[in-house]
Design a protein around this motif. Structure first.
Motif, PDB file in Angstrom:
ATOM      1  N   LEU A 255      50.512  98.689  -1.689  1.00  0.00           N
ATOM      2  CA  LEU A 255      51.271  97.865  -2.207  1.00  0.00           C
ATOM      3  C   LEU A 255      50.504  96.410  -2.468  1.00  0.00           C
ATOM      4  CD1 LEU A 255      54.320  98.660  -0.437  1.00  0.00           C
ATOM      5  CD2 LEU A 255      54.204  98.803  -2.685  1.00  0.00           C
ATOM      6  N   ARG A 256      49.492  96.284  -1.362  1.00  0.00           N
ATOM      7  CA  ARG A 256      48.704  95.216  -1.644  1.00  0.00           C
ATOM      8  C   ARG A 256      48.036  95.187  -2.610  1.00  0.00           C
ATOM      9  NH1 ARG A 256      47.885  95.386   4.068  1.00  0.00           N
ATOM     10  NH2 ARG A 256      45.866  96.022   3.721  1.00  0.00           N
ATOM     11  N   ALA A 257      47.252  96.262  -3.190  1.00  0.00           N
ATOM     12  CA  ALA A 257      46.407  96.417  -4.148  1.00  0.00           C
ATOM     13  C   ALA A 257      47.134  96.132  -5.476  1.00  0.00           C
ATOM     14  CB  ALA A 257      46.061  97.958  -4.253  1.00  0.00           C
ATOM     15  N   ARG A 258      48.586  96.717  -5.577  1.00  0.00           N
ATOM     16  CA  ARG A 258      49.348  96.564  -6.695  1.00  0.00           C
ATOM     17  C   ARG A 258      49.744  94.951  -6.861  1.00  0.00           C
ATOM     18  NH1 ARG A 258      54.181 100.530  -7.046  1.00  0.00           N
ATOM     19  NH2 ARG A 258      54.453  99.276  -8.884  1.00  0.00           N
ATOM     20  N   HIS A 259      49.777  94.434  -5.644  1.00  0.00           N
ATOM     21  CA  HIS A 259      50.431  92.996  -5.617  1.00  0.00           C
ATOM     22  C   HIS A 259      48.856  92.131  -6.226  1.00  0.00           C
ATOM     23  CE1 HIS A 259      53.475  93.804  -2.475  1.00  0.00           C
ATOM     24  NE2 HIS A 259      53.773  94.216  -3.570  1.00  0.00           N
ATOM     25  N   ALA A 260      47.811  92.607  -5.624  1.00  0.00           N
ATOM     26  CA  ALA A 260      46.365  91.802  -6.082  1.00  0.00           C
ATOM     27  C   ALA A 260      46.418  91.976  -7.630  1.00  0.00           C
ATOM     28  CB  ALA A 260      45.571  92.283  -5.350  1.00  0.00           C
ATOM     29  N   LEU A 261      46.406  93.024  -8.004  1.00  0.00           N
ATOM     30  CA  LEU A 261      46.430  93.322  -9.503  1.00  0.00           C
ATOM     31  C   LEU A 261      47.552  92.506 -10.513  1.00  0.00           C
ATOM     32  CD1 LEU A 261      45.366  94.900 -11.977  1.00  0.00           C
ATOM     33  CD2 LEU A 261      46.853  96.669 -11.481  1.00  0.00           C
ATOM     34  N   ALA A 262      48.515  92.476  -9.886  1.00  0.00           N
ATOM     35  CA  ALA A 262      49.627  91.679 -10.729  1.00  0.00           C
ATOM     36  C   ALA A 262      49.241  90.181 -10.584  1.00  0.00           C
ATOM     37  CB  ALA A 262      51.161  91.693 -10.123  1.00  0.00           C
ATOM     38  N   VAL A 263      48.899  89.723  -9.494  1.00  0.00           N
ATOM     39  CA  VAL A 263      48.538  88.148  -9.621  1.00  0.00           C
ATOM     40  C   VAL A 263      47.378  88.105 -10.335  1.00  0.00           C
ATOM     41  CG1 VAL A 263      47.725  86.275  -8.224  1.00  0.00           C
ATOM     42  CG2 VAL A 263      49.539  87.766  -7.322  1.00  0.00           C
ATOM     43  N   LEU A 264      46.206  88.927 -10.478  1.00  0.00           N
ATOM     44  CA  LEU A 264      45.145  88.608 -11.350  1.00  0.00           C
ATOM     45  C   LEU A 264      45.619  88.709 -12.714  1.00  0.00           C
ATOM     46  CD1 LEU A 264      42.311  91.393  -9.756  1.00  0.00           C
ATOM     47  CD2 LEU A 264      42.510  88.775  -9.938  1.00  0.00           C
ATOM     48  N   LEU A 265      46.651  89.620 -13.183  1.00  0.00           N
ATOM     49  CA  LEU A 265      47.221  89.520 -14.506  1.00  0.00           C
ATOM     50  C   LEU A 265      48.245  88.146 -14.768  1.00  0.00           C
ATOM     51  CD1 LEU A 265      48.311  93.154 -14.932  1.00  0.00           C
ATOM     52  CD2 LEU A 265      46.081  92.176 -15.214  1.00  0.00           C
ATOM     53  N   GLY A 266      48.263  87.409 -13.622  1.00  0.00           N
ATOM     54  CA  GLY A 266      49.225  86.185 -13.866  1.00  0.00           C
ATOM     55  C   GLY A 266      50.607  86.585 -13.694  1.00  0.00           C
ATOM     56  N   ARG A 267      50.810  87.640 -13.078  1.00  0.00           N
ATOM     57  CA  ARG A 267      52.375  88.037 -12.855  1.00  0.00           C
ATOM     58  C   ARG A 267      52.629  87.721 -11.290  1.00  0.00           C
ATOM     59  NH1 ARG A 267      52.873  94.352 -15.233  1.00  0.00           N
ATOM     60  NH2 ARG A 267      51.756  93.941 -17.211  1.00  0.00           N
ATOM     61  N   THR A 268      53.952  87.823 -11.161  1.00  0.00           N
ATOM     62  CA  THR A 268      54.313  87.646  -9.702  1.00  0.00           C
ATOM     63  C   THR A 268      54.151  89.200  -8.949  1.00  0.00           C
ATOM     64  OG1 THR A 268      56.860  88.183 -10.432  1.00  0.00           O
ATOM     65  CG2 THR A 268      56.114  85.885 -10.018  1.00  0.00           C
ATOM     66  N   PRO A 269      54.023  89.319  -7.892  1.00  0.00           N
ATOM     67  CA  PRO A 269      53.923  90.683  -7.269  1.00  0.00           C
ATOM     68  C   PRO A 269      55.174  91.688  -7.428  1.00  0.00           C
ATOM     69  CG  PRO A 269      53.323  88.749  -5.722  1.00  0.00           C
ATOM     70  CD  PRO A 269      54.244  88.179  -6.844  1.00  0.00           C
ATOM     71  N   ASP A 270      56.409  91.122  -7.852  1.00  0.00           N
ATOM     72  CA  ASP A 270      57.401  91.785  -8.034  1.00  0.00           C
ATOM     73  C   ASP A 270      57.132  92.744  -9.254  1.00  0.00           C
ATOM     74  OD1 ASP A 270      58.074  89.255  -8.942  1.00  0.00           O
ATOM     75  OD2 ASP A 270      60.040  90.154  -9.444  1.00  0.00           O
ATOM     76  N   GLN A 271      56.349  92.160 -10.157  1.00  0.00           N
ATOM     77  CA  GLN A 271      56.258  92.719 -11.490  1.00  0.00           C
ATOM     78  C   GLN A 271      54.972  93.519 -11.653  1.00  0.00           C
ATOM     79  OE1 GLN A 271      56.186  89.166 -13.989  1.00  0.00           O
ATOM     80  NE2 GLN A 271      58.566  89.273 -14.243  1.00  0.00           N
TER      81      GLN A 271
END
Length: 493
Positions: A255-271
C-alpha cells in the motif's frame, strides 16, 4: 612638455590596465578525469540472457530523452506524463527557475543601464526672516518636479561580474530543473515496478499462507490418526503462524508503494492507481551507454555543478572589484516655484550635474574578508564539482554492474522456478493417478510459490536497475532546458 603629458596619462593607463585584468579565477573548472571504462571491469557488450532477453549495452550511443517509453506500456507512459504535468515539487522548481530568470533581468537593468526617475514635491514651509528686515518669519509653499538621471561607470567590472553571477545561477537552476524532471520520471517508473512486484509477492505469500494452514490441518489430522508426531503438528502450526505474521507488513509495504506512486503523480493517496502486472512491462533490449568523456555533458547534476563554479568565480570578481574606485554620474532637470502657476515657466527651471569618485580606504577589513570568503567559496565549489563528477561515474558503474548481475540472478531464479513448477505439475499428475498423497502436492506447490517469489524479486530488480541506468546517462545534448545565459551576458558587455 612631453614628460608632463606622459606623467598625466599614467593614471589613465594604469586604470585601463587594471580594468582589463581578470579579477576573478577561471570560470571553467579544471578538466575532469576521463576513465577508460566505468566499472573496475570493462563494460560488457551484453548482459547474460534471462527471460529471453540479453540486454545489449551500446557504448557510445546517445542518451534517450523519453526512455520510459521503451518499457512499451501505455499506462506507464501516461503515468510519467501525468507526473511531469502535475507533480508539485517539479512545479516549484519551474517557478524557482522563473524567479532567478527575473532576478537576472533585474540585475542587468540595475547594473548595465542608467536609471531615470521622475519626482514631484509639494511642501509648506515656515522659515525665519532676517532680523530687523520684514516679518520675523516667512510661511510659503514650494512646488517642484524633476527628472533624475544616474549612471555608475563599471570601471573594474563589478557590475559585469554581478550579471555573470546571476546568469550562472539561472543556468544552475535550469539544470536542476532538468535533473528534477529526469529524477521524477525514474522515480515514477521505479515506484510502478515496486508496486507491481509487491502486489505479486503479496499474492504469492497469501497463497503460501493458505497452503501452510492446509498443511497444518493435514498434519493435525495425521497426528490424531497416529501417523505423525506431535512435534510435527506443532512445527506445521509454527510455520503457518510465521507466514501469516509476515503478511501484514507486506500488505503495508504494498500500500505504501501505491501511495508513493500516487503522490509522484500529483494525486492524493486515496487515488492511487492499481498496480500493473509485471508482465505488462517490457525490459528494454538495448541500453545506450555514453562514453565517459561525453557523460559529463549530459548529466544535469554535473552541468549544474559547473554552473555553480561559474557563479562562484563571478562572486570573487565582484568582491575584488569592490576594492577599486567607483565612478558615478548624476544629473537632474526640473522646475520649482513658490506658486503653482509659475511651476513650469522658464524662471522656475532648476538643474544639477554631479560626478563622484569613491575609493574604499578603510572598512575594518570587511572588503578583504569578503574577497577571501568568496575565494574560499570558489575553492569549495570546485571540490563539489569534482565530487559530483566522481559520483556520476560511480552511478553508471554501479548500475552497469547491477544489470549484469541482475541477469544472472534472474537466470538462476527462472531455472529454479521452472524446475519447481515442473515438479508441482508432475506431483499433481501423480496425485490424480493415485500414485502420490495429497500432502505431497501441497509441499510441491509451496516450493513452487517460494521459487516464484525469488523470480518476481529478480525480475523487478532488473527493471528497476535499467531505469536507474537510463537516469544515470542524463539528457542528450540539446535536450535539457538550460541555456548558457553567461555567454549571452558576456556578449552584452
Amino acid at each position: 612638455m612631453t614628460r608632463i603629458a606622459s606623467f598625466r596619462s599614467a593614471p589613465l593607463g594604469l586604470a585601463a590596465a587594471l580594468a582589463g585584468c581578470a579579477l576573478a579565477p577561471p570560470a571553467k573548472p579544471p578538466a575532469p578525469p576521463s576513465p577508460v571504462h566505468y566499472a573496475a571491469a570493462s563494460t560488457p557488450a551484453a548482459s547474460a540472457e534471462a527471460d529471453g532477453v540479453a540486454q545489449r549495452f551500446r557504448l557510445g550511443a546517445r542518451a534517450v530523452p523519453a526512455w520510459w517509453r521503451l518499457y512499451r506500456s501505455d499506462t506507464l507512459d501516461g503515468w510519467v506524463e501525468e507526473g511531469l504535468r502535475h507533480n508539485p515539487s517539479l512545479e516549484a522548481s519551474r517557478h524557482t527557475l522563473e524567479a532567478v530568470q527575473q532576478q537576472l533581468r533585474a540585475q542587468v537593468g540595475e547594473s548595465l543601464f542608467p536609471s531615470v526617475d521622475a519626482g514631484g514635491q509639494v511642501s509648506r514651509q515656515r522659515a525665519l526672516g532676517l532680523p530687523n528686515l520684514g516679518r520675523p518669519t516667512n510661511i510659503y509653499n514650494v512646488y517642484a518636479g524633476q527628472l533624475e538621471l544616474g549612471y555608475d561607470f563599471d570601471l573594474f567590472g563589478a557590475n559585469r561580474y554581478a550579471v555573470r553571477q546571476a546568469a550562472a545561477q539561472v543556468d544552475a537552476q535550469s539544470y536542476q530543473l532538468d535533473a528534477a524532471r529526469r529524477t521524477l520520471a525514474a522515480n515514477i517508473v521505479i515506484a510502478a515496478v515496486n508496486a507491481s512486484a509487491l502486489a505479486e509477492q503479496l499474492a504469492a505469500n497469501e497463497r503460501l499462507a493458505a497452503l501452510a494452514r492446509e498443511q497444518a490441518a493435514l498434519t493435525a489430522s495425521a497426528y490424531r490418526l497416529g501417523a505423525a508426531a506431535h512435534e510435527d503438528e506443532l512445527a506445521a502450526q509454527q510455520n503457518a503462524a510465521a507466514i501469516e505474521a509476515a503478511l501484514p507488513s507486506l500488505r503495508s509495504r504494498a500500500l505504501r508503494a501505491r501511495h508513493a506512486l500516487a503522490v509522484l503523480l500529483g494525486r492524493t493517496p486515496d487515488q492511487a492507481p492499481a498496480p500493473l502486472p509485471l508482465a505488462a512491462l517490457t525490459l528494454p533490449a538495448e541500453v545506450p551507454v555514453t562514453v565517459p568523456s561525453e557523460l559529463l555533458q549530459q548529466r544535469p547534476d554535473v552541468l549544474a555543478a559547473e554552473a555553480a563554479v561559474h557563479a562562484a568565480s563571478a562572486r570573487v570578481g565582484v568582491a575584488t572589484a569592490n576594492l577599486f574606485p567607483r565612478l558615478s554620474l548624476s544629473a537632474s532637470l526640473g522646475s520649482a516655484a513658490f506658486d503653482r502657476a509659475a511651476l513650469f515657466t522658464g524662471a522656475g527651471t532648476v538643474w544639477s550635474a554631479a560626478a563622484s569618485l569613491t575609493q574604499p580606504i578603510f572598512h575594518g577589513g570587511a572588503l578583504l574578508a569578503q574577497r577571501k570568503a568568496a575565494i574560499a567559496d570558489y575553492q569549495a565549489t570546485l571540490a563539489q564539482y569534482q565530487q559530483t563528477v566522481l559520483n556520476a561515474f560511480q552511478d553508471v558503474a554501479d548500475t552497469l554492474t547491477a544489470l549484469d548481475q541482475d541477469a544472472l540472478a534472474l537466470q538462476a531464479a527462472q531455472a529454479g522456478a521452472a524446475a519447481a513448477g515442473q515438479s508441482f505439475a508432475d506431483t499433481g499428475a501423480r496425485y490424480r493417478l493415485g500414485a502420490a498423497a495429497y500432502p505431497m502436492t501441497v509441499a510441491s506447490e509451496q516450493r513452487w510459490q517460494n521459487a516464484r517469489l525469488t523470480q518476481i524479486q529478480a525480475t523487478a530488480a532488473r527493471l528497476v536497475d535499467t531505469a536507474a541506468l537510463f537516469q544515470a546517462m542524463g539528457s542528450p545534448q540539446g535536450d535539457g532546458v538550460a541555456r548558457r545565459h553567461d555567454e549571452a551576458a558576456a556578449g552584452r558587455e
